[in-house]
Design a protein around this motif. Structure first.
Motif, PDB file in Angstrom:
ATOM      1  N   GLN A 123     -12.316  97.008  75.525  1.00  0.00           N
ATOM      2  CA  GLN A 123     -13.663  96.506  75.739  1.00  0.00           C
ATOM      3  C   GLN A 123     -13.711  95.038  76.190  1.00  0.00           C
ATOM      4  O   GLN A 123     -14.454  94.700  77.116  1.00  0.00           O
ATOM      5  N   PRO A 124     -12.920  94.156  75.614  1.00  0.00           N
ATOM      6  CA  PRO A 124     -12.975  92.766  76.090  1.00  0.00           C
ATOM      7  C   PRO A 124     -12.487  92.599  77.533  1.00  0.00           C
ATOM      8  O   PRO A 124     -12.837  91.616  78.198  1.00  0.00           O
ATOM      9  N   ASP A 128     -18.127  93.668  83.616  1.00  0.00           N
ATOM     10  CA  ASP A 128     -19.515  94.110  83.585  1.00  0.00           C
ATOM     11  C   ASP A 128     -19.728  95.195  84.648  1.00  0.00           C
ATOM     12  O   ASP A 128     -19.227  95.081  85.775  1.00  0.00           O
ATOM     13  N   GLY A 129     -20.457  96.226  84.278  1.00  0.00           N
ATOM     14  CA  GLY A 129     -20.688  97.334  85.203  1.00  0.00           C
ATOM     15  C   GLY A 129     -19.590  98.375  85.175  1.00  0.00           C
ATOM     16  O   GLY A 129     -19.587  99.296  85.989  1.00  0.00           O
ATOM     17  N   GLY A 163     -22.988 105.562  70.485  1.00  0.00           N
ATOM     18  CA  GLY A 163     -22.990 104.222  69.910  1.00  0.00           C
ATOM     19  C   GLY A 163     -22.565 103.160  70.903  1.00  0.00           C
ATOM     20  O   GLY A 163     -23.206 102.105  71.030  1.00  0.00           O
ATOM     21  N   TRP A 164     -21.496 103.442  71.630  1.00  0.00           N
ATOM     22  CA  TRP A 164     -20.995 102.464  72.599  1.00  0.00           C
ATOM     23  C   TRP A 164     -21.942 102.288  73.780  1.00  0.00           C
ATOM     24  O   TRP A 164     -22.058 101.181  74.324  1.00  0.00           O
ATOM     25  N   LYS A 169     -24.631  98.043  76.510  1.00  0.00           N
ATOM     26  CA  LYS A 169     -25.687  98.122  77.526  1.00  0.00           C
ATOM     27  C   LYS A 169     -25.966  96.780  78.199  1.00  0.00           C
ATOM     28  O   LYS A 169     -26.273  96.746  79.404  1.00  0.00           O
ATOM     29  N   THR A 170     -25.877  95.681  77.463  1.00  0.00           N
ATOM     30  CA  THR A 170     -26.216  94.394  78.064  1.00  0.00           C
ATOM     31  C   THR A 170     -25.222  93.976  79.136  1.00  0.00           C
ATOM     32  O   THR A 170     -25.537  93.119  79.969  1.00  0.00           O
ATOM     33  N   ARG A 171     -24.053  94.603  79.128  1.00  0.00           N
ATOM     34  CA  ARG A 171     -23.045  94.298  80.145  1.00  0.00           C
ATOM     35  C   ARG A 171     -23.014  95.359  81.233  1.00  0.00           C
ATOM     36  O   ARG A 171     -22.187  95.291  82.142  1.00  0.00           O
ATOM     37  N   GLY A 172     -23.896  96.327  81.140  1.00  0.00           N
ATOM     38  CA  GLY A 172     -23.948  97.370  82.167  1.00  0.00           C
ATOM     39  C   GLY A 172     -22.763  98.306  82.140  1.00  0.00           C
ATOM     40  O   GLY A 172     -22.487  98.996  83.128  1.00  0.00           O
TER      41      GLY A 172
END
Length: 252
Positions: A123-124, A128-129, A163-164, A169-172
């Motif tokens: 994840q890190p 984005d997108g 959940g994920w 969502k804020t990172r698309g």
């Protein structure tokens, strides 16, 4: 052939079956692809098939340190990641009274725990997108004889994905599930069906699939096309869904 041009993808279990078919297709569409698998010779052979865009890493997804190794490879070689396909899985068909603790633990370690911690580590690094694809199974929704443990291990992925999808969502970053029905891969050989009975077995299974009326199972390339859809901008407004590629089997 540039749907994934300049993208970086990781596919666990990308050395065979649906994972390998997806890796080949992603590479043809312009992505650099990292595949993982447990046997060096099989991973090396898969990399040779995929071509110069592929990198192989040997390891067991059930070993959480393996995900650290994958993350370090992504970070050092590519700087980031666009697609993570948690595809590695195992299925041991045993009726519940006969399931051993070891068998239970192995399926949950690979099918469930490895997916969670794999995404946690990636994840890190996801840009984005980006897109996360979790390979599940129609067994998570459709009761199949001898599949109780496998179904439970795969059903958890639905909770992870939902959940994920909200967490990211804020990172698309989109998170979706790919659920294959019976597919003609090497896993069929592990079910113990003698070669002399393979054709009859496939015909019998296909009879329970609306689109299997021609007497065949799904093909890895058909699942790969669905994975490409979820990986690409073609699904840019889709997240948290379970895409069943099963010829309609769950309808019955």
């Amino acid at each position: 052939m540039d749907t994934l041009i300049d993208k970086v993808a990781v596919i666990t279990g990308g050395n065979s079956g649906i994972g390998l078919a997806s890796a080949k297709l992603f590479a043809r569409e312009g992505a650099s692809v990292i595949i993982t698998g447990r046997r060096a010779e099989v991973v090396d052979a898969a990399v040779a098939q995929i071509g110069p865009r592929a990198v192989g890493l040997v390891g067991d997804v059930a070993d959480l340190s393996h995900h650290d190794a994958v993350a370090e490879l992504v970070r050092s070689r590519f700087g980031g990641l666009d697609i993570y396909m948690a595809n590695a899985g195992v299925n041991t068909i045993t009726r519940s009274p006969d399931v051993s603790e070891a068998e239970y633990d192995a399926q949950f370690a690979i099918n469930t725990r490895a997916v969670f911690f794999g995404v946690q580590k990636m994840q890190p690094l996801l840009r984005d997108g980006g897109s996360v694809i979790l390979t599940s199974s129609i067994a998570s929704d459709k009761a199949l004889d001898g599949h109780a443990v496998y179904a439970g291990s795969k059903a958890a992925l639905g909770g992870f994905a939902r959940g994920w999808a909200l967490e990211f969502k804020t990172r698309g970053i989109r998170v979706n599930i790919l659920s294959p029905g019976p597919t003609d891969t090497a896993i069929l050989d592990k079910l113990g069906v003698p070669p002399s009975e393979r054709e009859a077995f496939e015909t019998a299974v296909a009879a329970g699939i609306p689109l299997g009326r021609l007497g065949r199972l799904g093909r890895p390339d058909e699942l790969a096309q669905a994975a490409l859809f979820l990986a690409s901008d073609a699904s840019s407004f889709i997240t948290g869904v379970n895409l069943k590629v099963d010829g309609g089997m769950t309808l019955l």
